[in-house]
Design an enzyme around this catalytic site. Structure first.
Site, PDB file in Angstrom:
ATOM      1  N   LYS A 161       0.824  -1.211   0.000  1.00  0.00           N
ATOM      2  CA  LYS A 161       0.000   0.000   0.000  1.00  0.00           C
ATOM      3  C   LYS A 161       0.859   1.263   0.000  1.00  0.00           C
ATOM      4  O   LYS A 161       0.531   2.252   0.639  1.00  0.00           O
ATOM      5  CB  LYS A 161      -0.930  -0.025   1.217  1.00  0.00           C
ATOM      6  N   CYS A 162       1.931   1.248  -0.742  1.00  0.00           N
ATOM      7  CA  CYS A 162       2.897   2.336  -0.783  1.00  0.00           C
ATOM      8  C   CYS A 162       2.794   3.068  -2.126  1.00  0.00           C
ATOM      9  O   CYS A 162       2.368   2.486  -3.119  1.00  0.00           O
ATOM     10  CB  CYS A 162       4.302   1.743  -0.608  1.00  0.00           C
ATOM     11  N   GLY A 163       3.206   4.311  -2.158  1.00  0.00           N
ATOM     12  CA  GLY A 163       3.224   5.050  -3.408  1.00  0.00           C
ATOM     13  C   GLY A 163       4.150   4.430  -4.445  1.00  0.00           C
ATOM     14  O   GLY A 163       3.981   4.632  -5.645  1.00  0.00           O
TER      15      GLY A 163
END
Length: 158
Positions: free
Chosen positions: A35-37
């Site tokens: 769930k990271c950029g």
């Protein structure tokens, strides 16, 4: 511990695996987060793996939840997310800590072998380590470095 090949890691199912299983391979080791950029980098990591695996490259993903809790709690969710959204079929391992007192032995080794801007600490998800066929840490790449830009460095080692 004297080499990367002396280290053992944990698979998502809890089984232990020796890094010696990768002796003679070029490795790209990455601390990942679902769930990271930077999560879209999974696509480029998979592309590198597909392009160079027959020549001896193995990409190894190690989910980490130390940076803003950007990983699922359940490893099954992590694995499904990576496979369904990015077609990941390179080896993924159990969730690890990559910094601090509880850092997994592999990441303690990698960060001591190749320091980054913050010294030995990893600053964020998707920090990448390139290891040659002898098990030596050749380079370390920042999270924002697009994996496609590593192709030339990988080719030199293959």
């Amino acid at each position: 511990m004297s080499t990367i090949y002396d280290i053992h890691v944990h698979k998502p199912d809890g089984e232990t695996q020796s890094m010696n299983d990768y002796n003679g391979k070029v490795l790209l080791i990455v601390n990942t987060a679902s769930k990271c950029g930077f999560t879209p980098q999974f696509k480029e990591l998979q592309a590198l793996y597909e392009q160079y695996k027959e020549q001896g490259l193995v990409v190894l993903g190690f989910p980490c939840d130390q940076f803003n809790n950007q990983e699922f709690d359940n490893m099954k969710e992590t694995m499904e997310f990576c496979q369904l959204n990015f077609g990941v079929n390179f080896p993924m391992y159990a969730k690890v800590d990559v910094k601090g007192e509880q850092a997994a032995p592999l990441f303690a080794y990698l960060t001591q072998a190749k320091k980054g801007l913050l010294g030995s600490d990893i600053k964020w998800n998707f920090t990448k380590f390139l290891i040659n066929r002898k098990g030596e840490v050749v380079d370390r790449y920042a999270p924002q470095t697009n994996p496609a830009k590593l192709a030339k460095d990988i080719e030199k080692l293959l």
